[in-house]
Each structure stands twice: as C-alpha cells, then as structure tokens.
Design an enzyme around this catalytic site. Structure first.
Site, PDB file in Angstrom:
ATOM      1  N   SER A   1     -10.739  -1.017   3.587  1.00  0.00           N
ATOM      2  CA  SER A   1      -9.922  -0.877   4.825  1.00  0.00           C
ATOM      3  C   SER A   1      -9.703   0.384   5.373  1.00  0.00           C
ATOM      4  O   SER A   1      -9.104   1.307   4.617  1.00  0.00           O
ATOM      5  CB  SER A   1      -8.569  -1.764   4.559  1.00  0.00           C
ATOM      6  OG  SER A   1      -8.771  -3.112   4.130  1.00  0.00           O
TER       7      SER A   1
ATOM      8  N   ARG B   1       0.609  -1.168  -0.135  1.00  0.00           N
ATOM      9  CA  ARG B   1       0.189  -0.082  -0.063  1.00  0.00           C
ATOM     10  C   ARG B   1       0.821   1.278  -0.041  1.00  0.00           C
ATOM     11  O   ARG B   1       0.472   2.249   0.584  1.00  0.00           O
ATOM     12  CB  ARG B   1      -1.124   0.087   1.380  1.00  0.00           C
ATOM     13  CG  ARG B   1      -2.076  -1.060   1.073  1.00  0.00           C
ATOM     14  CD  ARG B   1      -2.920  -0.928  -0.059  1.00  0.00           C
ATOM     15  NE  ARG B   1      -3.858  -1.777   0.360  1.00  0.00           N
ATOM     16  CZ  ARG B   1      -4.171  -3.254   0.098  1.00  0.00           C
ATOM     17  NH1 ARG B   1      -3.179  -3.679  -0.827  1.00  0.00           N
ATOM     18  NH2 ARG B   1      -5.249  -3.815   0.125  1.00  0.00           N
TER      19      ARG B   1
ATOM     20  N   GLU C   1      -5.095   3.831   6.189  1.00  0.00           N
ATOM     21  CA  GLU C   1      -4.849   3.513   4.918  1.00  0.00           C
ATOM     22  C   GLU C   1      -5.656   4.415   3.944  1.00  0.00           C
ATOM     23  O   GLU C   1      -5.155   4.746   2.920  1.00  0.00           O
ATOM     24  CB  GLU C   1      -5.222   1.978   4.373  1.00  0.00           C
ATOM     25  CG  GLU C   1      -4.794   1.325   3.301  1.00  0.00           C
ATOM     26  CD  GLU C   1      -5.739   1.024   2.386  1.00  0.00           C
ATOM     27  OE1 GLU C   1      -5.604   1.096   1.194  1.00  0.00           O
ATOM     28  OE2 GLU C   1      -7.027   0.569   2.509  1.00  0.00           O
TER      29      GLU C   1
HETATM   30  N1  EPU Z   1     -10.188 -11.022  10.315  1.00  0.00           N
HETATM   31  C1  EPU Z   1     -10.713 -10.972  11.631  1.00  0.00           C
HETATM   32  N2  EPU Z   1     -11.871 -10.095  11.811  1.00  0.00           N
HETATM   33  C2  EPU Z   1     -12.130  -9.163  11.197  1.00  0.00           C
HETATM   34  C3  EPU Z   1     -11.688  -9.014   9.848  1.00  0.00           C
HETATM   35  C4  EPU Z   1     -10.497 -10.021   9.665  1.00  0.00           C
HETATM   36  O1  EPU Z   1     -10.340 -11.953  12.520  1.00  0.00           O
HETATM   37  O2  EPU Z   1     -13.189  -8.478  11.340  1.00  0.00           O
HETATM   38  C5  EPU Z   1      -9.309 -11.879  10.075  1.00  0.00           C
HETATM   39  C6  EPU Z   1      -9.744 -12.840   8.832  1.00  0.00           C
HETATM   40  O3  EPU Z   1     -10.135 -13.839   9.531  1.00  0.00           O
HETATM   41  C7  EPU Z   1      -8.442 -13.091   8.270  1.00  0.00           C
HETATM   42  C8  EPU Z   1      -7.425 -12.091   8.365  1.00  0.00           C
HETATM   43  O4  EPU Z   1      -7.938 -11.141   9.409  1.00  0.00           O
HETATM   44  O5  EPU Z   1      -7.714 -14.255   8.958  1.00  0.00           O
HETATM   45  C9  EPU Z   1      -7.510 -11.364   6.979  1.00  0.00           C
HETATM   46  O6  EPU Z   1      -8.743 -10.838   6.773  1.00  0.00           O
HETATM   47  P1  EPU Z   1      -9.195 -10.647   5.057  1.00  0.00           P
HETATM   48  O7  EPU Z   1      -8.947 -11.738   4.365  1.00  0.00           O
HETATM   49  O8  EPU Z   1     -10.630 -10.069   5.190  1.00  0.00           O
HETATM   50  O9  EPU Z   1      -8.134  -9.411   4.440  1.00  0.00           O
HETATM   51  P2  EPU Z   1      -7.637  -8.197   5.194  1.00  0.00           P
HETATM   52  O10 EPU Z   1      -6.102  -8.456   5.600  1.00  0.00           O
HETATM   53  O11 EPU Z   1      -8.406  -7.826   6.366  1.00  0.00           O
HETATM   54  C10 EPU Z   1      -6.810  -7.345   2.968  1.00  0.00           C
HETATM   55  C11 EPU Z   1      -6.954  -5.987   2.332  1.00  0.00           C
HETATM   56  C12 EPU Z   1      -8.102  -5.748   1.623  1.00  0.00           C
HETATM   57  C13 EPU Z   1      -8.414  -6.926   0.518  1.00  0.00           C
HETATM   58  C14 EPU Z   1      -8.171  -8.194   1.276  1.00  0.00           C
HETATM   59  C15 EPU Z   1      -8.204  -9.445   0.619  1.00  0.00           C
HETATM   60  C16 EPU Z   1      -5.338  -4.193   3.646  1.00  0.00           C
HETATM   61  C17 EPU Z   1      -5.650  -3.028   4.448  1.00  0.00           C
HETATM   62  N3  EPU Z   1      -6.549  -4.652   3.347  1.00  0.00           N
HETATM   63  O12 EPU Z   1      -7.392  -7.150   3.999  1.00  0.00           O
HETATM   64  O13 EPU Z   1      -8.267  -4.509   0.966  1.00  0.00           O
HETATM   65  O14 EPU Z   1      -9.372  -6.858  -0.136  1.00  0.00           O
HETATM   66  O15 EPU Z   1      -6.987  -8.206   2.134  1.00  0.00           O
HETATM   67  O16 EPU Z   1      -6.861  -9.542  -0.010  1.00  0.00           O
HETATM   68  O17 EPU Z   1      -4.253  -4.900   3.205  1.00  0.00           O
HETATM   69  C18 EPU Z   1      -8.650  -2.276   0.949  1.00  0.00           C
HETATM   70  O18 EPU Z   1      -7.477  -1.968   0.951  1.00  0.00           O
HETATM   71  O19 EPU Z   1      -9.396  -1.200   0.918  1.00  0.00           O
HETATM   72  C19 EPU Z   1      -9.100  -3.630   0.950  1.00  0.00           C
HETATM   73  C20 EPU Z   1     -10.228  -3.888   1.006  1.00  0.00           C
END
Ligand code: EPU
Length: 339
Positions: free
Chosen positions: A238, A164, A334
């Site tokens: 995010s 990012r 972000e």
């Molecule tokens: N998780 C939780 N609780 C929550 C949300 C997530 O425990 O409320 C845990 C999930 O269980 C999982 C981990 O966190 O183990 C990762 O969650 P998720 O796959 O939803 O992805 P993320 O890391 O929260 C990132 C990006 C998203 C992108 C997704 C999928 C960032 C800041 N965000 O989210 O990007 O869609 O991966 O690749 O890196 C964005 O940048 O606006 C965005 C939505």
C-alpha cells in the site's frame, strides 16, 4: 565487516529502484552494529538501515552509509500452558517467522503471512493485515541507540502503537536500531476470521473450523491474487495509509457515494479505504510512463521496470492531488520516502 562504495541498491528495495549507496555494509551480529556505531559512524553524516527494503521509495542516490540488517534467528524464550514467547532477531524475514509459528501451531500472526519485510521493520509501522496487528501479540523489543550505542528495552506502552504508527516513526525517528522483537503467541487460539475476504475464501474451500495453517493458507491465497509479487513487478505494498476522517465528512461523502466502503472507529471518526478513493479518481490499472496503479489494487503503485524514484513520487503526488480535489481528503504516504 567491510564497507563497500558506490553499490547499486536495486536488489535491496522491492520497488526495484536503481539508486546508488555511497557506502554500504552488512551487519550480522549485535557486535557488528556496536562496532559501526563506535568506530564507523563518525565518518558518515547520515545512515539508512534497511531490512527487506519493502517500505521505502528511494528518490535519489544515498549520499551516506546504508546498513543492511542480516541479524537473523528465532528463539523460544519462555512458555506456559497457554502461550509461547518467541524472540526473533530483527533481520529475520517476517514471513519466515510467520511460517515458523504456523508450523509449530502457535497462533496470533497467521493473518500477517506474506507481509514483505523483516521482523525489525514490523514494529516501526505496527504492521497489520486481515484484522490483526503486530501490537496484538507484541511483548517488547530491544533497541540500540544509534548515537551512544546504549541498549534499551521498549515495552508495548513505550512503542505507542497506532494504525501503521509507532514512536519509531515520530518522536524516535532515526534514533534507534531495533535489534530483536519478542512476541507472545497462543497455543490454543481461535483464529481471527472476521475479515470478509478470509471468510469468503474459507467458505469456498468448505472449511468450517479452520486451523492456524488453513488461515495462513487463505491469507496467502488472497494476497497472491490481489497484490503484485515484487519479484515480478516492483512495489512497496500500500502506498498510502487508509485515511481517518470526521463522521461529518464521511456522512457528506456517503450522501454522494452510498456505496463507499467505510469503517466506523471508536472516536467518532471513520476509516475509508484509500484504494477505493483512488479507484474513483480513475487510477486503477492506469499506467503512466514506467509507473502506475495496480489493476487489482489501486492503492499499490508499481514500477514497470525502469521507473526512477522521482518518477514514482511524482505519480504518487498526482494521485494524492486528485483524491484531495474530488473528496477533500489528503492521503498520507505509508511508504517512507528516502532522499
Ligand atoms: N478497494 C477498492 N478499490 C481498490 C482497492 C480496494 O474499492 O482498488 C476497496 C475494497 O473493495 C475494500 C476496501 O477497499 O472494500 C479495502 O480493500 P483491501 O481489503 O484490499 O484492503 P486495504 O484497506 O486496501 C489494507 C492494508 C494492507 C492489508 C489489507 C488487508 C493499509 C494501508 N493497507 O489494505 O496492507 O494487506 O488491508 O488487511 O492499511 C500494506 O500495508 O502494505 C498492505 C498491503
């Protein structure tokens, strides 16, 4: 090209914040932009360029010139047996570019289907999703210097992409207008389905060797089930980045929270999902006034309709403070905070 005054920005930001632009205009060609720089900028002490308005939180009325980028289009500029080079103008909706690629069976960006925003915003923060980042397919971009109107090409190295991150968020912040972005997509790509949610969805659909379109469909299905649609509930995806911490801190935390999801990085650092940290602090699905954290994804802060920018920012800071208190980790926004 006319300059409007006192225009509500509510339709132009996905958080749906009703802030007002002192001046507002749309650019539809490179010449429009060059004309603005040469003739109009001298009358305005600051400018804000918006594409999809999907990664900003407007914390006040904008006392300057807001420029809405409407320079659109996609061109195939080169191809060989293995690859195609697509040049896309910066006001193009990112998802439209993804759908164009998917329809033509060009692989490489299908995992980034439905990311909100425009093509010009994509390199700013090196957008990414489900194991793929823009930098994996990026070739170069054309940018216009907002001071001089000079045009520059930035190749991948010059953008200094990271998680990012790019030079357009740091050393060159506010310095350039991104005019076009060229990507190299693959004609014979093995889709990247390593991300758990994608594998799970394809398995549920009984798809063993997915096409590019099937991967895009899976991504869209996952995003629609987890992430709120800004047309229904204002948000900017995010709100914070996933923090990267030392392996020592990660080991300490894992001793206390053995179930903590964590992803080791190459440099003895560990990435921890901010959504998990925020959920542990009790914010998931919690509403405070007109704002709160989404029930399916705690990392997404939403506007229930009438929240102001400062109200959302105040809430975000409370979330940040509670994560710091409980885990000793300072989350970094972000979303771009605009004042
Ligand atoms: N998780 C939780 N609780 C929550 C949300 C997530 O425990 O409320 C845990 C999930 O269980 C999982 C981990 O966190 O183990 C990762 O969650 P998720 O796959 O939803 O992805 P993320 O890391 O929260 C990132 C990006 C998203 C992108 C997704 C999928 C960032 C800041 N965000 O989210 O990007 O869609 O991966 O690749 O890196 C964005 O940048 O606006 C965005 C939505």
């Amino acid at each position: 090209m006319s300059v409007l005054e006192y225009l509500s920005l509510k339709p132009y930001n996905t958080f749906g914040i009703d802030a007002c632009a002192r001046y507002f205009c749309r650019v539809q060609t490179k010449e429009d932009m060059l004309h603005l720089i040469a003739d109009e900028f001298q009358y305005h002490h600051k400018q804000l360029i918006i594409g999809g308005g999907s990664n900003i939180l407007l914390c006040d009325d904008y006392d300057g010139l807001v420029i809405k980028n409407e320079i659109t289009g996609i061109e195939k500029i080169k191809e060989d047996e293995a690859f195609v080079w697509l040049k896309s103008y910066s006001g193009t909706v990112w998802h439209d570019l993804v759908m164009y690629a998917v329809q033509h069976n060009y692989g490489g960006i299908e995992n980034m289907a439905l990311i909100p925003g425009t093509v010009g915003a994509a390199p700013m923060q090196n957008i990414g999703a489900y194991g793929v980042e823009l930098k994996d397919v990026f070739v170069e971009l054309e940018a216009i210097d907002l001071q001089t109107g000079e045009q520059h090409i930035f190749d991948k190295a010059a953008c200094d992409f990271g998680y990012r991150h790019s030079v357009f968020k740091t050393t060159h912040k506010g310095q350039y207008f991104i005019y076009s972005v060229t990507l190299r997509l693959s004609r014979h790509l093995q889709p990247n389905v390593a991300y758990g949610d994608i594998r799970k969805t394809l398995a549920e659909w009984h798809i063993l060797s997915p096409s590019i379109k099937e991967v895009a469909d899976a991504v869209m299905h996952i995003r629609r089930s987890k992430l709120p649609d800004p047309a229904e509930l204002g948000n900017a995806g995010s709100f914070f980045k996933n923090p990267e911490v030392s392996d020592a801190l990660a080991a300490d935390l894992l001793a206390q929270y053995p179930d903590m999801p964590h992803y080791p990085l190459p440099d003895n650092r560990v990435k921890i999902p901010a959504g998990w940290l925020i959920e542990q602090c009790g914010w998931k699905g919690k509403r405070v006034g007109h704002t709160g954290n989404h029930a399916q994804q705690a990392l997404v802060i939403v506007n229930y309709g009438d929240a102001s920018g400062p109200e959302i920012w105040q809430h975000a800071q409370e979330v940040q403070a509670s994560v710091q208190k409980k885990f000793g980790i300072l989350l970094d926004a972000e979303v771009n905070i605009v004042r």
